[in-house]
Design an enzyme around this catalytic site. Structure first.
Site, PDB file in Angstrom:
ATOM      1  N   LYS A 116      53.098  -3.721 100.680  1.00 33.38           N
ATOM      2  CA  LYS A 116      53.142  -5.244 100.500  1.00 33.38           C
ATOM      3  C   LYS A 116      54.788  -5.393 101.676  1.00 33.38           C
ATOM      4  O   LYS A 116      54.946  -6.334 101.943  1.00 33.38           O
ATOM      5  CB  LYS A 116      52.950  -5.683  99.656  1.00 33.38           C
ATOM      6  CG  LYS A 116      51.265  -5.849  98.836  1.00 33.38           C
ATOM      7  CD  LYS A 116      50.721  -7.505  98.617  1.00 33.38           C
ATOM      8  CE  LYS A 116      49.653  -6.936  98.475  1.00 33.38           C
ATOM      9  NZ  LYS A 116      48.619  -7.753  97.850  1.00 33.38           N
ATOM     10  N   LYS A 198      42.004  -0.467 103.642  1.00 34.47           N
ATOM     11  CA  LYS A 198      41.366  -1.117 103.102  1.00 34.47           C
ATOM     12  C   LYS A 198      40.418  -2.504 103.531  1.00 34.47           C
ATOM     13  O   LYS A 198      41.387  -3.006 104.362  1.00 34.47           O
ATOM     14  CB  LYS A 198      41.202  -1.549 101.620  1.00 34.47           C
ATOM     15  CG  LYS A 198      42.933  -2.346 101.122  1.00 34.47           C
ATOM     16  CD  LYS A 198      42.811  -2.156  99.473  1.00 34.47           C
ATOM     17  CE  LYS A 198      43.267  -4.083  99.563  1.00 34.47           C
ATOM     18  NZ  LYS A 198      42.695  -4.915  98.512  1.00 34.47           N
ATOM     19  N   LYS A 201      41.503  -8.979 101.566  1.00 32.09           N
ATOM     20  CA  LYS A 201      41.782 -11.167 101.613  1.00 32.09           C
ATOM     21  C   LYS A 201      41.676 -11.474 102.317  1.00 32.09           C
ATOM     22  O   LYS A 201      42.623 -12.847 103.169  1.00 32.09           O
ATOM     23  CB  LYS A 201      41.993 -11.347 100.246  1.00 32.09           C
ATOM     24  CG  LYS A 201      40.933 -12.547  99.727  1.00 32.09           C
ATOM     25  CD  LYS A 201      41.120 -12.748  98.304  1.00 32.09           C
ATOM     26  CE  LYS A 201      41.062 -12.354  97.080  1.00 32.09           C
ATOM     27  NZ  LYS A 201      42.480 -11.479  96.232  1.00 32.09           N
TER      28      LYS A 201
END
Ligand code: ATP
Ligand code: LTN
Length: 333
Positions: A116, A198, A201
């Site tokens: 992130k 992966k 969202k």
């Protein structure tokens, strides 16, 4: 939720966008299936969500939609508590305390933090770094025995265990040391656009993710475009990330084993297989979408539900927080 001797479960999901098929197959379907056997406490982790900048109106909308969608998936308020994390102030309070029992080196090793930080290089805030201490607080406040999660959260769960063991060792047994529950199939659903990553969202590429609210025609289009390989043989094997991912999804929604799937598509091309996956997923999601619309039309019911659950959760959480404060040596009020 009645008081019983059942083991306790805690899990949460961030209202950071529309819930994906990855979230559902990796975690949420187990939230639902565990409700019979365990005492379950579930939350929308909105405090975690602001570790990445959120537009206020979007956060509000995503939170309400996630609440309705989880009810539609089968989270049952007669059996479980289901609340919004920021409504139970003890989470933030215990998180601060646990920060002081978590090492800089431990947090630096978290792969989600590294990923992130790369993705949001302009906003590497302290909350993003200490995110696992808040997650540990979520779990440890309720004495959870089991935590259903996708494979990406394994490292955070292990850190929560380490923090619990450390605190118990410094003082005396206080926290239950939780176990993770990671399903055998579906624990890591991959992006349809890049099957080495992966499904997430917050992915900006709409073709990478299947959202639980996608229309059947969009589901079909995304599966038809899914990145695969040039072998044209439906079989599970190393290096066939795209096909392996589609087989995992198909297996989860139909209950068929990989062998059965290989047999079913023997001698048939990827086109047929992708259509079958699209149809199976759309059929699986149709009743969930219908229930979602009914919950969204009844905001008063949702408000009453999350308030009542937060009140009950807060009662349990306060007892644990008070115990922690006593052990540390804080003077009581
Ligand atoms: P974001 O993109 O905002 O980080 P996310 O899609 O990764 O969100 P989370 O809210 O972080 O979702 O995770 C909710 C639950 O879904 C967690 O238990 C997580 O392990 C699980 N999960 C997330 N992505 C996947 C995936 N691709 N496959 C299986 N499980 C997943
Ligand atoms: N960090 C989790 C969401 C989450 C969670 C939790 C999961 C917040 N608190 C406690 C299990 C238990 C994620 O899925 N990214």
């Amino acid at each position: 939720m009645e008081q019983t001797n059942k083991k306790r479960i805690f899990s949460a999901i961030q209202p950071s966008g529309v819930i994906t098929l990855g979230n559902y197959l990796g975690a949420l379907r187990n939230w639902v299936s565990f409700q019979e056997e365990y005492e379950c406490i579930y939350a929308l982790a909105d405090l975690h969500t602001i570790t990445v900048r959120q537009e206020p109106a979007a956060l509000r909308k995503n939170t309400m939609e996630a609440y309705a969608l989880l009810l539609a998936c089968g989270v049952d308020l007669d059996k479980s508590l289901f609340f919004i994390q920021s409504h139970v102030h003890q989470h933030a309070e215990l998180a601060w305390i646990l920060n002081c029992y978590t090492q800089f080196g431990e947090l630096s090793r978290m792969t989600q933090f590294k990923d992130k930080s790369l993705k949001h290089a302009d906003n590497i805030n302290a909350g993003l770094f200490t995110y696992p201490a808040l997650m540990a607080a979520d779990i440890l406040l309720y004495g959870a025995d089991l935590v259903p999660i996708g494979a990406d959260q394994k490292q955070h769960l292990e850190l929560a265990r380490d923090i619990a063991i450390r605190f118990n060792g410094i003082y005396s047994p206080t926290f239950t040391v939780p176990e993770g529950f990671i399903p055998k199939t579906g624990a890591r659903i991959m992006s349809l656009a890049d099957p080495t990553k992966k499904m997430s969202k917050s992915d900006e590429n709409v073709n990478a993710t299947i959202c639980l609210l996608d229309r059947p025609e969009d589901i079909m289009r995304k599966f038809k475009r899914a990145v695969t390989d040039s072998e044209a043989c439906v079989r599970y094997a190393e290096g066939k990330d795209g096909i392996n991912n589609l087989m995992g999804i198909y297996s989860c929604v139909t209950g068929k084993s990989y062998e059965e799937i290989e047999k079913e598509f023997d001698g048939r091309g990827y086109g047929d297989f992708k259509t079958a996956v699209g149809d199976a997923v759309a059929a699986h999601l149709a009743p969930i979408q219908e229930k979602f619309r009914a919950y969204m039309a009844d905001k008063a019911f949702m408000e009453k539900s999350y308030r009542e659950s937060a009140e009950k959760a807060s009662y349990i959480a306060e007892k644990m927080l008070a115990k922690v404060k006593r052990k540390i040596g804080f003077v009581g009020k």
